[in-house]
Design an enzyme around this catalytic site. Structure first.
Site, PDB file in Angstrom:
ATOM      1  N   HIS A   7      -3.227   7.251   2.226  1.00  0.00           N
ATOM      2  CA  HIS A   7      -3.648   5.931   1.756  1.00  0.00           C
ATOM      3  C   HIS A   7      -5.046   5.647   2.312  1.00  0.00           C
ATOM      4  O   HIS A   7      -5.305   5.860   3.494  1.00  0.00           O
ATOM      5  CB  HIS A   7      -2.650   4.884   2.229  1.00  0.00           C
ATOM      6  CG  HIS A   7      -3.121   3.478   2.019  1.00  0.00           C
ATOM      7  ND1 HIS A   7      -3.658   3.060   0.826  1.00  0.00           N
ATOM      8  CD2 HIS A   7      -3.156   2.412   2.855  1.00  0.00           C
ATOM      9  CE1 HIS A   7      -4.007   1.791   0.939  1.00  0.00           C
ATOM     10  NE2 HIS A   7      -3.714   1.376   2.149  1.00  0.00           N
TER      11      HIS A   7
ATOM     12  N   CYS B 134       0.817  -1.231   0.000  1.00  0.00           N
ATOM     13  CA  CYS B 134       0.000   0.000   0.000  1.00  0.00           C
ATOM     14  C   CYS B 134       0.846   1.274   0.000  1.00  0.00           C
ATOM     15  O   CYS B 134       0.314   2.361  -0.223  1.00  0.00           O
ATOM     16  CB  CYS B 134      -0.959   0.001   1.179  1.00  0.00           C
ATOM     17  SG  CYS B 134      -2.013  -1.452   1.223  1.00  0.00           S
TER      18      CYS B 134
ATOM     19  N   ASN C  85     -10.159  -0.186   0.063  1.00  0.00           N
ATOM     20  CA  ASN C  85      -8.698  -0.051   0.061  1.00  0.00           C
ATOM     21  C   ASN C  85      -8.155  -0.621  -1.252  1.00  0.00           C
ATOM     22  O   ASN C  85      -8.197  -1.833  -1.466  1.00  0.00           O
ATOM     23  CB  ASN C  85      -8.144  -0.816   1.264  1.00  0.00           C
ATOM     24  CG  ASN C  85      -6.632  -0.744   1.376  1.00  0.00           C
ATOM     25  OD1 ASN C  85      -5.952  -0.299   0.449  1.00  0.00           O
ATOM     26  ND2 ASN C  85      -6.107  -1.188   2.500  1.00  0.00           N
TER      27      ASN C  85
HETATM   28  N1  ACO Z   1     -18.575  -8.428   9.581  1.00  0.00           N
HETATM   29  C1  ACO Z   1     -19.071  -8.635  10.813  1.00  0.00           C
HETATM   30  N2  ACO Z   1     -18.285  -8.938  11.869  1.00  0.00           N
HETATM   31  C2  ACO Z   1     -16.956  -9.032  11.651  1.00  0.00           C
HETATM   32  C3  ACO Z   1     -16.403  -8.839  10.380  1.00  0.00           C
HETATM   33  C4  ACO Z   1     -17.261  -8.530   9.324  1.00  0.00           C
HETATM   34  N3  ACO Z   1     -16.812  -8.307   8.065  1.00  0.00           N
HETATM   35  N4  ACO Z   1     -15.066  -8.990  10.487  1.00  0.00           N
HETATM   36  C5  ACO Z   1     -14.792  -9.280  11.755  1.00  0.00           C
HETATM   37  N5  ACO Z   1     -15.936  -9.309  12.478  1.00  0.00           N
HETATM   38  C6  ACO Z   1     -16.105  -9.564  13.893  1.00  0.00           C
HETATM   39  C7  ACO Z   1     -14.970 -10.369  14.485  1.00  0.00           C
HETATM   40  O1  ACO Z   1     -15.149 -11.751  14.260  1.00  0.00           O
HETATM   41  C8  ACO Z   1     -15.059 -10.023  15.934  1.00  0.00           C
HETATM   42  O2  ACO Z   1     -16.091 -10.783  16.518  1.00  0.00           O
HETATM   43  P1  ACO Z   1     -15.920 -11.393  17.997  1.00  0.00           P
HETATM   44  O3  ACO Z   1     -15.764 -10.191  18.883  1.00  0.00           O
HETATM   45  O4  ACO Z   1     -17.180 -12.146  18.177  1.00  0.00           O
HETATM   46  O5  ACO Z   1     -14.688 -12.226  17.925  1.00  0.00           O
HETATM   47  C9  ACO Z   1     -15.517  -8.566  15.909  1.00  0.00           C
HETATM   48  O6  ACO Z   1     -16.059  -8.336  14.605  1.00  0.00           O
HETATM   49  C10 ACO Z   1     -14.384  -7.604  16.157  1.00  0.00           C
HETATM   50  O7  ACO Z   1     -13.272  -7.980  15.349  1.00  0.00           O
HETATM   51  P2  ACO Z   1     -11.935  -7.170  15.377  1.00  0.00           P
HETATM   52  O8  ACO Z   1     -10.971  -7.766  14.420  1.00  0.00           O
HETATM   53  O9  ACO Z   1     -11.500  -6.987  16.802  1.00  0.00           O
HETATM   54  O10 ACO Z   1     -12.457  -5.770  14.830  1.00  0.00           O
HETATM   55  P3  ACO Z   1     -11.711  -4.418  14.777  1.00  0.00           P
HETATM   56  O11 ACO Z   1     -12.467  -3.422  15.535  1.00  0.00           O
HETATM   57  O12 ACO Z   1     -10.253  -4.553  15.069  1.00  0.00           O
HETATM   58  O13 ACO Z   1     -11.871  -4.047  13.244  1.00  0.00           O
HETATM   59  C11 ACO Z   1     -10.564  -3.984  11.251  1.00  0.00           C
HETATM   60  C12 ACO Z   1     -11.274  -4.875  12.258  1.00  0.00           C
HETATM   61  C13 ACO Z   1     -11.603  -3.132  10.547  1.00  0.00           C
HETATM   62  C14 ACO Z   1      -9.851  -4.849  10.245  1.00  0.00           C
HETATM   63  C15 ACO Z   1      -9.576  -3.100  12.028  1.00  0.00           C
HETATM   64  O14 ACO Z   1      -8.726  -3.862  12.816  1.00  0.00           O
HETATM   65  C16 ACO Z   1      -8.766  -2.252  11.121  1.00  0.00           C
HETATM   66  O15 ACO Z   1      -9.273  -1.329  10.523  1.00  0.00           O
HETATM   67  N6  ACO Z   1      -7.454  -2.522  10.994  1.00  0.00           N
HETATM   68  C17 ACO Z   1      -6.617  -1.803  10.091  1.00  0.00           C
HETATM   69  C18 ACO Z   1      -6.354  -2.714   9.003  1.00  0.00           C
HETATM   70  C19 ACO Z   1      -6.457  -2.085   7.647  1.00  0.00           C
HETATM   71  O16 ACO Z   1      -7.034  -1.055   7.409  1.00  0.00           O
HETATM   72  N7  ACO Z   1      -5.834  -2.792   6.765  1.00  0.00           N
HETATM   73  C20 ACO Z   1      -5.825  -2.425   5.419  1.00  0.00           C
HETATM   74  C21 ACO Z   1      -4.655  -3.005   4.801  1.00  0.00           C
HETATM   75  S1  ACO Z   1      -3.249  -2.411   5.513  1.00  0.00           S
HETATM   76  C22 ACO Z   1      -3.031  -1.020   4.891  1.00  0.00           C
HETATM   77  O17 ACO Z   1      -3.519  -0.718   3.866  1.00  0.00           O
HETATM   78  C23 ACO Z   1      -2.212  -0.170   5.702  1.00  0.00           C
END
Ligand code: ACO
Length: 339
Positions: free
Chosen positions: A266, A129, A296
């Site tokens: 980004h 990215c 993304n």
């Molecule tokens: N729909 C519904 N529920 C979901 C989904 C979904 N698509 N995905 C995960 N969940 C659930 C999980 O199973 C979990 O359930 P549980 O509590 O029963 O176990 C709950 O939601 C919370 O999951 P987390 O992974 O803790 O959620 P979080 O608040 O961390 O959000 C996310 C996840 C959006 C990926 C976040 O961590 C994030 O934004 N990270 C940054 C990553 C990113 O943007 N990466 C892009 C690529 S890297 C880059 O470009 C820099």
């Protein structure tokens, strides 16, 4: 007088097929997985993304973005002596997507009765990215050393090809697209347009938190060829390094955050963008946001967002723009420029 490289034209391309969050809810339900528009919007800010069809590759999206950028710059392809493509989803293992793109641009120019563009250097940059920020930094350096004079700098991705649609934590986050700029040499006393400072970094100890671990060997794919991510680890690292890179380019250019007219980060997640803006004390109305409509798109996200902001009349000539990228590797960096 000093030599600068300035953006003289921007372009972008999105595949025709657009999937809303509601479309993904249906698609995942067919696989027995649950998600919702509410969850995706609240955690990421994403409402829709575009996916390519089976016949479209990164070079096809890059081609459209480059044609638009060349037209905006009023630059014939024959003037281009460098093509750098940031991509993690290349058309082939080799040759580079940049060389495939160069040939597509050349064939189209010849078909229109114009001169082609073969002969200048063309290569890919693999920084996930951060690919566009890395590519722009390299092209700027090559222009400033006199190695190149006019470059096409591109981010192009088909991430839909490497998503695991049985993993709801990652497949809802990404989309396909391409963006491009024409970067050209110009000389002035420092008051004109051009790249003011660049800053790129990597720390390979974080390989495991965001990767596609598969590889090709002996005619077979070894390992898992789909995207794996530890979302929370990525989130924490991203906000910290983006602030560091932003402060580094401001220091190098002798500017402060108050001088920035537009931040084009980004487009991974609205909460990462809000976190970065807050740390820099930049109001969100100075941040270009397209993640809601594109998801993304990895290396394509910054030039796609920049092109939209230029074409909609937000980003104007003479304004100070900061571009910031972060991604797998871990890699990160920023570019500060005057339009
Ligand atoms: N729909 C519904 N529920 C979901 C989904 C979904 N698509 N995905 C995960 N969940 C659930 C999980 O199973 C979990 O359930 P549980 O509590 O029963 O176990 C709950 O939601 C919370 O999951 P987390 O992974 O803790 O959620 P979080 O608040 O961390 O959000 C996310 C996840 C959006 C990926 C976040 O961590 C994030 O934004 N990270 C940054 C990553 C990113 O943007 N990466 C892009 C690529 S890297 C880059 O470009 C820099």
């Amino acid at each position: 007088m000093a030599l600068y490289s300035r953006i003289s034209g921007t372009g972008s391309a999105l595949p025709a097929r657009r999937l809303t969050n509601a479309d993904l809810v249906t698609l995942l339900a067919e696989r027995g997985l649950e998600t919702s528009d509410e969850w995706i919007v609240e955690r990421t800010g994403i409402r829709a993304r575009h996916f390519v069809d089976a016949d479209t590759n990164a070079s096809d999206l890059a081609f459209k973005a480059c044609e638009a950028a060349l037209q905006a710059a009023g630059c014939p392809l024959s003037d281009i002596d460098l093509i750098v493509v940031g991509t993690s989803t290349p058309d082939m293992v080799f040759p580079s997507t940049a060389t495939i793109l160069q040939n597509k641009l050349t064939q189209a120019a010849l078909a229109r009765g114009e001169a082609g563009g073969a002969g200048g250097a063309a290569f890919d940059v693999q920084a996930v990215c951060s690919g566009f920020v890395y590519a722009l930094t390299l092209a700027d350096a090559l222009i400033k050393t006199g190695t190149a004079h006019k470059a096409l700098v591109v981010g192009a991705e088909v991430f839909s090809r490497i998503l695991d649609f049985n993993d709801r934590t990652t497949c809802v986050l990404f989309g396909d697209g391409a963006g491009a700029v024409v970067l050209e040499a110009c000389e002035h006393d420092g008051s004109g347009p051009g790249i003011l400072a660049t800053d790129i970094h990597a720390d390979g100890k974080h390989t495991g938190i965001l990767c596609v671990p598969g590889t090709v060997s002996g005619g077979q794919v070894l390992g898992d060829p789909t995207l794996k991510m530890d979302g929370q680890a990525v989130f924490k690292l991203a906000v910290g390094v983006l602030e560091d890179a932003a402060r580094a380019v401001l220091d190098k250019a002798g500017k402060t955050a108050a001088d920035v007219d537009w931040l084009v980060p980004h487009q991974a997640n609205i909460r990462i963008m809000q976190g970065t803006a807050r740390k820099l004390k930049l109001p969100m109305d100075k941040v270009v946001v397209t993640v809601d409509q594109h998801g993304n798109t990895s290396a394509a996200s910054i030039p796609l967002a920049l092109d939209e902001a230029v074409r909609s009349g937000k980003v104007l000539p003479g304004q100070i723009v900061m571009l910031e990228g972060v991604g797998g590797g871990f890699t990160w960096g920023a570019v500060l420029l005057k339009m």
